[in-house]
Scaffold this active site. Structure first.
Site, short mmCIF file in Angstrom:
data_model
loop_
_atom_site.label_atom_id
_atom_site.label_comp_id
_atom_site.label_asym_id
_atom_site.label_seq_id
_atom_site.Cartn_x
_atom_site.Cartn_y
_atom_site.Cartn_z
N GLU A 1 134.77 50.17 87.10
CA GLU A 1 134.95 51.30 86.18
C GLU A 1 136.12 52.18 86.60
O GLU A 1 136.40 52.32 87.78
CB GLU A 1 133.68 52.15 86.19
N SER B 1 132.92 63.14 101.60
CA SER B 1 131.61 63.31 100.98
C SER B 1 130.63 63.73 102.06
O SER B 1 130.05 62.88 102.73
CB SER B 1 131.18 62.01 100.32
N LEU B 2 130.45 65.02 102.21
CA LEU B 2 129.63 65.52 103.31
C LEU B 2 128.16 65.60 102.87
O LEU B 2 127.28 65.02 103.49
CB LEU B 2 130.16 66.88 103.76
N GLY C 1 132.99 52.06 95.05
CA GLY C 1 133.46 51.51 96.32
C GLY C 1 133.82 52.57 97.34
O GLY C 1 133.95 53.75 97.01
N GLU C 2 133.97 52.14 98.57
CA GLU C 2 134.35 53.03 99.66
C GLU C 2 135.78 52.65 100.08
O GLU C 2 135.98 51.59 100.69
CB GLU C 2 133.35 52.87 100.82
N SER D 1 138.73 59.64 98.58
CA SER D 1 137.40 60.15 98.94
C SER D 1 136.66 59.15 99.82
O SER D 1 136.63 57.96 99.52
CB SER D 1 136.62 60.40 97.64
N CYS E 1 124.44 55.12 99.81
CA CYS E 1 124.07 56.53 99.58
C CYS E 1 122.95 56.58 98.53
O CYS E 1 123.03 55.93 97.49
CB CYS E 1 125.28 57.34 99.10
N CYS F 1 130.63 57.35 88.19
CA CYS F 1 130.83 55.91 88.37
C CYS F 1 129.59 55.11 88.75
O CYS F 1 128.70 55.60 89.41
CB CYS F 1 131.92 55.68 89.39
N ASN G 1 124.53 64.17 89.73
CA ASN G 1 124.37 63.50 88.44
C ASN G 1 123.10 62.68 88.40
O ASN G 1 122.77 62.00 89.37
CB ASN G 1 125.55 62.54 88.22
N1 SAH Z 1 132.82 56.03 98.56
C1 SAH Z 1 133.61 57.19 98.40
C2 SAH Z 1 134.18 57.40 97.01
C3 SAH Z 1 133.32 57.06 95.83
S1 SAH Z 1 132.03 58.12 95.34
C4 SAH Z 1 132.83 58.41 98.84
O1 SAH Z 1 131.67 58.28 99.20
O2 SAH Z 1 133.41 59.49 98.89
C5 SAH Z 1 132.82 59.56 94.73
C6 SAH Z 1 132.02 60.81 94.96
O3 SAH Z 1 130.89 60.87 94.07
C7 SAH Z 1 131.45 60.93 96.36
O4 SAH Z 1 131.59 62.24 96.82
C8 SAH Z 1 130.00 60.59 96.13
O5 SAH Z 1 129.17 61.04 97.17
C9 SAH Z 1 129.74 61.24 94.80
N2 SAH Z 1 128.55 60.81 94.09
C10 SAH Z 1 127.99 59.59 94.03
N3 SAH Z 1 126.89 59.59 93.25
C11 SAH Z 1 126.75 60.84 92.79
C12 SAH Z 1 125.80 61.47 91.96
N4 SAH Z 1 124.76 60.82 91.44
N5 SAH Z 1 125.98 62.79 91.69
C13 SAH Z 1 127.03 63.47 92.21
N6 SAH Z 1 127.94 62.92 93.01
C14 SAH Z 1 127.81 61.63 93.32
#
Ligand code: SAH
Length: 342
Positions: free
Chosen positions: A85, A207-208, A152-153, A184, A109, A326, A283
């Site tokens: 996506e 992403s803390l 993805g990471e 990110s 996560c 995403c 989300n």
């Molecule tokens: N893997 C990377 C980048 C992709 S995710 C990362 O972890 O940063 C992009 C961002 O969206 C990250 O900060 C992730 O923690 C956040 N994210 C993922 N799912 C989410 C959700 N359901 N609600 C809000 N943020 C979310």
């Protein structure tokens, strides 16, 4: 390919060097999806190229346009049928694309839809790049900003992502400057350190999502490998080497990480560092039960952080009517496919 790589490939085939610059423009500026469209090359050369090479172009599988804010979400299919996506958002300063770097994700996560079925494979640099070309060509606009925040990471696909950064910022190509790019990460500490050494001017988003190991390890398995202290130490190194402010992402989840105590702990740990906190109301993902915090609690959180001199804002939500965050579209497409094949 970079321009020197193209030149080398052409000269190995006994082809004139000036062709490399022409082909580079077709691939990197026009973003064409076939050699046939390279109209200033002879038909014979186009055929020769097509026999030896292919253009890994993303094809539009689905496209959703938000009625409320013009956000566009694409589901792209790749050469092997896998899908990823991308989201294009319109801001005052131009168009930003959020690109994917892997098919799926293995980080696990708990709140994230991209990781629910694990990681299928890394994307090649060209596949990350082609998300931009395909969206630009479809929308007829120029995209000026890129965030690597899709599926993805990025730091788990380090080499391809570094190559993507080199290609996308090439001044003869898309020429998107590092300052207009954010990457990110969930916190792959050794790769944050490697990236810091490169001293790129990109923005690092981390992403803390929690101020301590007790909470972070329950929602982000990666934290069991590299804990909060180690992560923040790597971030400190990153700002020391690049002088760039780090953006900390913090998804506000009711009753999990949104208490006043969490805000105080976060404030005391980020105090004095070059940092900005982005609060994101979590989300809704139907596979989990997490709920977003209320607006009032988010404002309290920001006020507490301010007392520690840490700036924070709530991220604006775009494209909420099209599942723009995403992982969700790919999952629903995969599910529909399964039902069809049943
Ligand atoms: N893997 C990377 C980048 C992709 S995710 C990362 O972890 O940063 C992009 C961002 O969206 C990250 O900060 C992730 O923690 C956040 N994210 C993922 N799912 C989410 C959700 N359901 N609600 C809000 N943020 C979310």
């Amino acid at each position: 390919m970079t321009l020197p790589e193209l030149q080398q490939a052409l000269s190995a085939q006994g082809l004139p060097l000036f062709r490399a610059a022409q082909i580079f423009r077709w691939l990197h500026v026009a973003g064409v999806d076939s050699f046939d469209k390279m109209t200033n090359l002879s038909k014979q050369l186009r055929e020769t190229l097509a026999q030896s090479y292919y253009i890994p172009y993303a094809a539009i599988e689905r496209k959703l346009v938000s009625h409320s804010d013009e956000t566009v979400k694409y589901l792209f299919s790749l050469y092997d049928g896998e899908t990823v996506e991308s989201v294009v958002m319109k801001y005052k300063y131009g168009y930003t694309i959020c690109v994917s770097t892997q098919v799926g994700c293995k980080m696990g996560c708990k709140f994230c839809a991209s990781t629910l079925s694990g990681c299928v494979r890394n994307l090649a640099a060209s596949e990350i790049l082609s998300q931009i070309h395909c969206a630009q060509n479809d929308m007829g606009v120029r995209i000026s900003h890129v965030v690597l925040m899709g599926m993805g990471e990025p730091l788990d696909n380090y080499d391809n992502v570094m190559r993507f950064l080199e290609l996308v910022s090439d001044e003869k190509g898309l020429h998107i400057s590092a300052r207009n790019i954010s990457l990110s990460t969930c916190g792959i500490v050794p790769h944050i350190r490697l990236l810091a050494q490169k001293k790129l001017q990109i923005t690092l988003s981390v992403s803390l999502h929690a101020p301590n190991d007790a909470i972070r390890s329950t929602i982000m398995p990666v934290n069991r490998r590299w804990g909060v202290e180690e992560l923040l130490a790597a971030c400190k190194e990153y700002t020391a080497l690049t002088s760039r402010r780090i953006s900390y992402e913090y998804a506000m989840i009711e009753g999990v990480n949104d208490s006043d105590a969490c805000a105080r702990e976060l404030g005391s740990k980020l105090k004095g560092s070059l940092a900005h906190v982005n609060l994101i109301p979590v989300n809704k993902v139907k596979e989990n039960t997490f709920q977003k915090s209320g607006r009032e609690q988010m404002n309290r959180f920001i006020e507490i952080l301010k007392k520690y001199g840490v700036s924070a804002t709530v991220r604006r939500t775009l494209g909420s009517d099209i599942n723009a965050s995403c992982g969700q579209l790919r999952r629903s497409a995969a599910k529909a496919q399964k039902e069809v094949s049943k």
